[in-house]
Design an enzyme around this catalytic site. Structure first.
Site, PDB file in Angstrom:
ATOM      1  N   CYS A   2       1.572  13.743 -17.875  1.00 52.27           N
ATOM      2  CA  CYS A   2       2.022  12.113 -17.835  1.00 52.27           C
ATOM      3  C   CYS A   2       1.825  11.967 -16.061  1.00 52.27           C
ATOM      4  CB  CYS A   2       3.386  11.863 -18.243  1.00 52.27           C
ATOM      5  SG  CYS A   2       4.054  11.991 -19.487  1.00 52.27           S
ATOM      6  N   ARG A  27      -4.893  13.506 -15.036  1.00 51.96           N
ATOM      7  CA  ARG A  27      -3.643  14.047 -15.749  1.00 51.96           C
ATOM      8  C   ARG A  27      -3.743  14.326 -16.815  1.00 51.96           C
ATOM      9  NH1 ARG A  27       0.396  15.655 -11.646  1.00 51.96           N
ATOM     10  NH2 ARG A  27       2.352  15.999 -13.183  1.00 51.96           N
ATOM     11  N   TRP A  76       1.942  11.322 -21.900  1.00 49.73           N
ATOM     12  CA  TRP A  76       0.716  12.294 -22.879  1.00 49.73           C
ATOM     13  C   TRP A  76       1.356  12.851 -24.141  1.00 49.73           C
ATOM     14  CZ3 TRP A  76       0.180  17.607 -23.660  1.00 49.73           C
ATOM     15  CH2 TRP A  76      -0.738  17.997 -23.963  1.00 49.73           C
ATOM     16  N   ASN A 102       8.082  11.909 -17.788  1.00 51.64           N
ATOM     17  CA  ASN A 102       7.895  13.274 -17.911  1.00 51.64           C
ATOM     18  C   ASN A 102       8.704  14.472 -17.919  1.00 51.64           C
ATOM     19  OD1 ASN A 102       5.674  14.891 -17.762  1.00 51.64           O
ATOM     20  ND2 ASN A 102       5.458  15.058 -15.364  1.00 51.64           N
ATOM     21  N   GLY A 103       7.811  14.804 -19.198  1.00 51.80           N
ATOM     22  CA  GLY A 103       8.588  16.584 -19.985  1.00 51.80           C
ATOM     23  C   GLY A 103       8.988  16.697 -21.346  1.00 51.80           C
ATOM     24  N   GLU A 485     -14.811  33.444 -18.366  1.00 51.17           N
ATOM     25  CA  GLU A 485     -14.868  31.408 -17.669  1.00 51.17           C
ATOM     26  C   GLU A 485     -15.474  30.988 -17.568  1.00 51.17           C
ATOM     27  OE1 GLU A 485     -12.955  29.805 -15.657  1.00 51.17           O
ATOM     28  OE2 GLU A 485     -14.461  28.841 -14.474  1.00 51.17           O
ATOM     29  N   LYS A 489     -15.448  27.195 -19.592  1.00 46.95           N
ATOM     30  CA  LYS A 489     -16.235  25.552 -19.552  1.00 46.95           C
ATOM     31  C   LYS A 489     -16.734  25.592 -20.518  1.00 46.95           C
ATOM     32  CE  LYS A 489     -14.139  25.094 -15.323  1.00 46.95           C
ATOM     33  NZ  LYS A 489     -13.151  26.016 -15.851  1.00 46.95           N
ATOM     34  N   GLU A 492     -14.087  24.068 -23.002  1.00 50.13           N
ATOM     35  CA  GLU A 492     -13.049  22.714 -22.946  1.00 50.13           C
ATOM     36  C   GLU A 492     -14.145  21.889 -22.686  1.00 50.13           C
ATOM     37  OE1 GLU A 492     -10.777  23.252 -19.529  1.00 50.13           O
ATOM     38  OE2 GLU A 492     -12.317  24.411 -18.743  1.00 50.13           O
ATOM     39  N   HIS A 508     -18.906  47.831 -29.758  1.00 50.07           N
ATOM     40  CA  HIS A 508     -17.687  47.789 -30.334  1.00 50.07           C
ATOM     41  C   HIS A 508     -18.003  47.240 -31.510  1.00 50.07           C
ATOM     42  CE1 HIS A 508     -17.112  51.747 -27.803  1.00 50.07           C
ATOM     43  NE2 HIS A 508     -17.958  50.911 -26.557  1.00 50.07           N
ATOM     44  N   LYS A 611      -5.030  17.562 -17.346  1.00 51.57           N
ATOM     45  CA  LYS A 611      -5.409  18.672 -15.909  1.00 51.57           C
ATOM     46  C   LYS A 611      -4.433  19.807 -15.295  1.00 51.57           C
ATOM     47  CE  LYS A 611      -7.354  19.728 -12.541  1.00 51.57           C
ATOM     48  NZ  LYS A 611      -8.505  20.906 -12.477  1.00 51.57           N
TER      49      LYS A 611
END
Ligand code: AGP
Length: 616
Positions: A2, A27, A76, A102-103, A485, A489, A492, A508, A611
């Site tokens: 949020c 966010r 959110w 928020n939370g 990484e 990317k 997402e 393996h 974010k």
């Protein structure tokens, strides 16, 4: 997560509030709303599910009455779907009070039963509405908004940032925070609140972070802070080191494209003032915590996602240069395995936002058990650095796109500075070695500019691969975290299966995945690599090529050994082992962005992601 904005001052609050929400859009959210205390029409509010544009359009057609006190929120969804009713603000005291949150309030169910038993009516399925009705109930008893907040937060469990306004209190916004961010913007004849400084940086660059379990009473000319127990607090202001334009796209097609272009500058800014040409590292912010390093016998990194991969690159360098055993743990796993840590353990958190709840909880766990805690963070005044023993800030500037790019490079550089600092403090890194590393690091920004220019070629590749359903990434040594990484990317941004492997792991098991046409990116060590990993990785390329893989190699300029076995080679400037990861990752960032673009996806705000993950 949020977004939160609060304002008291002379301006028309609706502009400040909506402008603040726009700067917090990154966010991630699914609904938005505002509430304003007006001079003659009491409290007015409006909220809508969906993007901010929907709310703005409504307000364009039916503007709210003017006012100079207000709060605003982007939600959110956690409890209750993204509907108009579940959007914030929520009302209390018969519609005279508005609250945003928020939370997560973990004990909201029992509190809701208590309110229902008193005849309170709920309009939403949210935990936040419980807080609105509770503050309204307390305010009705004594007419003091700060005291009402104090009474209510003492009963809440979980993570929350709350802001409230009441129509009988024009010129006042009261905020409270526990395990969730809240920052004060200090203006001239006006003051602001935000979930981060982006909410108000357009109006003031002087800020003040609120600490855990604190309540702020905001007026246009006065800001007072107390603890939940009512003790006064003197919070230290700080200057925001970037301006509003930095948070704008600046003409770029996406924040991510802008931030990839800023990767060279992010590295240069993170190095600036910390690394002499002689290689001596100056990190005075760490001296009190680390001293000569002799009291540290173990380092554990705690981080999530991209930040954990930066930590993995750091592991190789720090252990080699300082001689201290280093481990990397995912924050959300760390405390649940009950690690054996003590005052000789240095727990280093890496977090761009400094608000990742998993990492914050890991840091608290470590501190409670006596470990030294160091925060590598890109956000000044964020909760994690404020709760750590020391902070080593990266200076990548605001990173708005959900997919982290420039912050990753800055985090790796910060890890390298830490490794050199420790190695020099412990007398294990010679002046010659330090000078050579400094030389390599100072060359990086220029070399990164070259890598950023690979964009057009990568865009062609991405367009050619727009229909691909699976991409693999291989790397070895410090190239292995880069493989992870690169894969993250793609997951997402382009929502397709992607997986990173240590190249040595192929035989393996993973080599069974290779079938004709399988796309594989390979980060190839330099042929001058003293550990001769180059030949091993070239062999890996031959093995997968023999099974029909389409190989895209990221290899040093002039590496002839790779040419016969790769369908595409992305050249990397000549550099040393530890610098290559920072160069190789740039085309992988660009590839994730371009493939998402080729698929017409939202590059800056990918689906389901935020974010900063400020809930566990
Ligand atoms: C990276 O692109 C993702 N957005 C995500 O993995 C992110 O790195 C992770 O959530 C950690 O965030 P932080 O650095 O703000 O703690």
């Amino acid at each position: 997560m949020c977004g939160i904005v609060g304002y008291v001052g002379e301006r028309s609050s609706i502009e400040v509030l909506l402008g603040g929400l726009r700067r917090l859009e990154y966010r991630g959210y699914d609904s938005a709303g505002v509430a304003i205390v007006t001079p003659g029409n009491g409290l007015v509010s409006h909220k809508r599910s969906g993007k901010l544009g929907i709310l703005s359009d409504d307000l364009g057609h039916n503007p709210l009455a003017e006012g100079h006190t207000g709060i605003a929120h982007t939600r959110w969804a956690t409890h209750g779907g993204p509907t108009d009713e579940n959007a914030h603000p929520h009302l209390g005291d018969g519609g005279k009070l508005a609250l945003i949150h928020n939370g997560i309030i973990e004990n909201f169910h029992e509190l809701k039963q208590e309110l229902l038993a008193e005849g309170e009516e709920f309009l939403s399925q949210t935990d936040s509405e419980v807080a609105a009705l509770m503050v309204g109930r307390s305010y009705r008893e004594h007419g003091n908004l700060t005291k009402a907040m104090q009474e209510v937060v003492s009963r809440l469990e979980g993570a929350f940032t709350l802001l409230v306004v009441h129509q009988d209190q024009p010129g006042v916004v009261v905020g409270a925070r526990r395990n969730s961010p809240l920052v004060v913007g200090l203006g001239e004849g006006e003051n602001f609140l935000g979930s981060d400084v982006a909410a108000f940086v357009a109006y003031t660059k002087k800020a003040m972070a609120l600490g855990q379990d604190q309540i702020v009473t905001l007026r246009s000319t006065e800001v007072s802070v107390i603890t939940f127990d009512g003790e006064p607090v003197e919070a230290a202001p700080f200057d925001i080191d970037w301006d509003a334009s930095a948070a704008d796209k600046g003409g770029w097609s996406s924040f991510m494209a802008k931030e990839i272009s800023e990767e060279p500058e992010a590295v240069a800014n993170t190095l600036r003032g910390r690394l002499g040409d002689d290689g001596l590292v100056a990190l005075p912010e760490l001296d009190a915590l680390i001293g000569d390093g002799s009291a540290i016998n173990r380092i554990i990194f705690v981080a999530c996602g991209t930040a954990s991969y930066a930590s993995m690159v750091g592991l190789y360098a720090i252990e080699k240069w300082s001689g201290i055993p280093v481990g990397v743990e995912l924050s959300h796993e760390f405390r649940y395995r009950e690690p054996a840590i003590d005052e000789h353990t240095l727990v280093v958190s890496v977090s761009q936002s400094g608000e990742t709840m998993d990492t914050l909880m890991a840091v608290r766990y470590a501190a409670e058990r006596g470990a030294k805690t160091l925060s590598i963070c890109n956000t000044q005044g964020a909760t994690i650095p404020r709760e750590s023993g020391a902070a080593l800030y990266t200076h990548a500037g605001p990173e708005v796109a959900v997919a982290s790019t420039k912050a990753f490079l800055a985090q790796v550089v910060a890890c390298y500075l830490l490794g050199m600092y420790l190695g020099q403090a412990r007398g294990l890194l010679s002046t010659k070695e330090s000078a050579a590393l400094a030389d390599d690091l100072h060359k990086l920004p220029g070399q990164l500019e070259e890598m950023v220019k690979t964009g057009p070629r990568i865009q062609e590749l991405a367009r050619w691969m727009a229909d691909t359903r699976s991409v693999l990434y291989l790397g070895r040594h410090v190239g292995y975290p880069i493989a992870l990484e690169g894969a993250l990317k793609l997951k997402e941004l382009a929502y397709i299966h992607a997986e990173g492997f240590a190249a040595g792991e192929l035989k393996h098991g993973p080599i069974a995945l290779i079938e004709p046409g399988q796309i594989v990116f390979v980060i190839v060590p330099s042929p001058r690599d003293p550990m001769s990993l180059h030949s091993k990785v070239v062999s890996n390329i031959q093995e997968i090529r023999a099974r029909g893989a389409r190989v895209i190699a990221l290899a040093e300029q002039g590496d002839a050994a790779v040419l016969p076995f790769a369908d595409e080679v992305i050249p990397i400037p000549l550099t040393s082992t530890f610098m290559e990861p920072l160069l190789a990752v740039v085309p992988l960032h660009i590839f994730g962005m371009e493939l998402a673009g080729a698929k017409g996806l939202d590059i800056d705000q990918p689906r389901n992601l935020a974010k900063s993950v400020t809930v566990e």
